[in-house]
Scaffold this motif. Structure first.
Motif, mmCIF file in Angstrom:
data_model
loop_
_atom_site.group_PDB
_atom_site.id
_atom_site.type_symbol
_atom_site.label_atom_id
_atom_site.label_comp_id
_atom_site.label_asym_id
_atom_site.label_seq_id
_atom_site.Cartn_x
_atom_site.Cartn_y
_atom_site.Cartn_z
ATOM 1 N N PHE A 12 46.328 58.536 10.585
ATOM 2 C CA PHE A 12 46.120 58.272 12.010
ATOM 3 C C PHE A 12 45.429 59.450 12.680
ATOM 4 C CE2 PHE A 12 47.578 58.809 16.401
ATOM 5 C CZ PHE A 12 47.064 57.652 16.967
ATOM 6 N N ARG A 13 45.878 60.664 12.397
ATOM 7 C CA ARG A 13 45.274 61.844 13.030
ATOM 8 C C ARG A 13 43.817 62.005 12.643
ATOM 9 N NH1 ARG A 13 47.463 67.828 11.728
ATOM 10 N NH2 ARG A 13 46.060 67.564 9.949
ATOM 11 N N LYS A 14 43.500 61.696 11.389
ATOM 12 C CA LYS A 14 42.143 61.906 10.894
ATOM 13 C C LYS A 14 41.165 60.858 11.414
ATOM 14 C CE LYS A 14 39.520 62.501 6.587
ATOM 15 N NZ LYS A 14 39.589 62.593 5.108
ATOM 16 N N HIS A 15 41.595 59.613 11.495
ATOM 17 C CA HIS A 15 40.650 58.522 11.757
ATOM 18 C C HIS A 15 40.795 57.831 13.106
ATOM 19 C CE1 HIS A 15 39.028 58.827 7.755
ATOM 20 N NE2 HIS A 15 40.216 58.652 7.206
ATOM 21 N N TYR A 16 41.937 57.943 13.759
ATOM 22 C CA TYR A 16 42.144 57.158 14.969
ATOM 23 C C TYR A 16 42.564 57.954 16.204
ATOM 24 C CZ TYR A 16 41.985 53.082 11.879
ATOM 25 O OH TYR A 16 41.595 52.141 10.969
ATOM 26 N N ALA A 17 43.189 59.096 16.021
ATOM 27 C CA ALA A 17 43.786 59.792 17.159
ATOM 28 C C ALA A 17 42.757 60.139 18.227
ATOM 29 C CB ALA A 17 44.498 61.053 16.677
#
Length: 339
Positions: A293-298
């Motif tokens: 989530f942090r890498k791709h969406y946050a």
């Protein structure tokens, strides 16, 4: 050059040192250059990488099934042993001397170990394969034919069946977008598995007999095209043992490749053979959710929703890890297990 993806955390100095120590024959990258047609014809058709951790007997069955494969194709196998203590490496040396064996001095996780293997050879296709799988004789030839017939495929995987004959739901997945993650964490995906909205996490809304494009297949059997690997790089080693396959597929799709689930090929999967009793595995599952989530969406998610999703991941992780720990303690305390 085969390069790893940009790191999302601090540099892994311990991993880099261990990498140089593996029999003195590994480098940080393997040469990948433009080849002539004749040179391409001399490439292996398939290079299989198996990461093993204390699954000696299952690894034996897996390797035996590979070497019973039928079809006109060339292949080599690399086993990367992640510091096993059950004699796995000795078994491979004794019973399968044709296998390239790498005994990693450091258990850096699934992505790290697969990258060690991926650097060892040049092939038209690469296969990430779990040691707790058993292949029917035609599986490899059929998957290679499928990839040849779908030049837009960056990666593909078969139908994975558990020991009881049921579908391994992880063999075809959607990316865990904020919405899909919410449905998963709140249990809506389990309550309404056939719903096109709520059943997207494991695509339980789709017929398992349907060969189709998906967001991702699972690293237990993930066949990857050479050109896709060249374009997106190696697995992200910030993922220890979950999520690295999703991240790889995500980067492939960003680069324009498609990912396919091939329902016409079935492979047996004794799931989580090495991690079923591991507390660390439970922790890493939720850590991988957070990393993805942090890498791709946050960055593209509103702050309030991002905070809610992260809190949900931590809460679900704490509850499930706590339940796992308590269950294990209770089992250790039963009369049958008291020494």
């Amino acid at each position: 050059m085969l390069q790893g993806p940009p790191p999302i955390g601090q540099a892994r100095y311990k991993r880099a040192s261990a990498l140089q120590a593996v029999k003195g024959k590994l480098t940080r990258s393997a040469p990948v250059c433009t080849m002539s047609h004749m040179e391409q014809e001399r490439l292996l058709d398939l290079y299989i990488v198996i990461v093993n951790y204390n699954t000696r007997d299952l690894l034996r069955y897996c390797l035996a099934s590979i070497y019973e494969s039928r079809g006109q194709f060339s292949f080599d196998v690399c086993v990367v042993d992640n510091c096993s203590t059950d004699g796995s490496a000795e078994m491979v040396r004794r019973e399968f001397p044709q296998v390239t064996l790498i005994e990693s001095p450091y258990n850096g996780g699934y992505a790290y170990a697969n990258n060690l293997g991926l650097r060892q050879a040049e092939a038209r296709y690469y296969l990430l394969l779990n040691p707790d799988t058993v292949l029917p004789p035609s599986a490899l030839a059929e998957m290679l034919a499928f990839m040849d017939a779908h030049p837009d495929a960056g990666a593909a995987g078969p139908r994975l069946l558990l020991a009881d004959g049921s579908l391994d739901l992880a063999c075809r997945r959607s990316f865990p977008t904020p919405a899909i993650s919410f449905y998963r964490l709140t249990g809506l995906s389990r309550l309404f598995p056939r719903s096109p909205r709520f059943g997207r996490y494991n695509l339980t809304c789709l017929d398992p007999n349907l060969t189709t494009e998906v967001d991702s297949v699972v690293g237990a059997f993930m066949m990857v095209r050479r050109e896709a690997l060249q374009q997106v790089g190696l697995l992200d080693e910030d993922f220890f043992m979950y999520g690295e396959d999703l991240d790889w597929a995500f980067r492939m799709k960003q680069a324009g490749w498609k990912i396919y689930y091939n329902a016409d090929v079935s492979v047996l999967h004794y799931k989580r053979a090495s991690s079923r009793h591991s507390l660390k595995a439970q922790v890493e599952f939720y850590r991988a959710m957070y990393l993805f989530f942090r890498k791709h969406y946050a960055q593209d998610t509103p702050f309030w929703l991002s905070a809610l999703i992260i809190a949900g991941i931590y809460l679900a992780g704490a509850l499930n890890v706590g339940r796992f720990w308590l269950t294990r303690q209770l089992r250790r305390g039963t009369p049958a297990e008291v020494s």
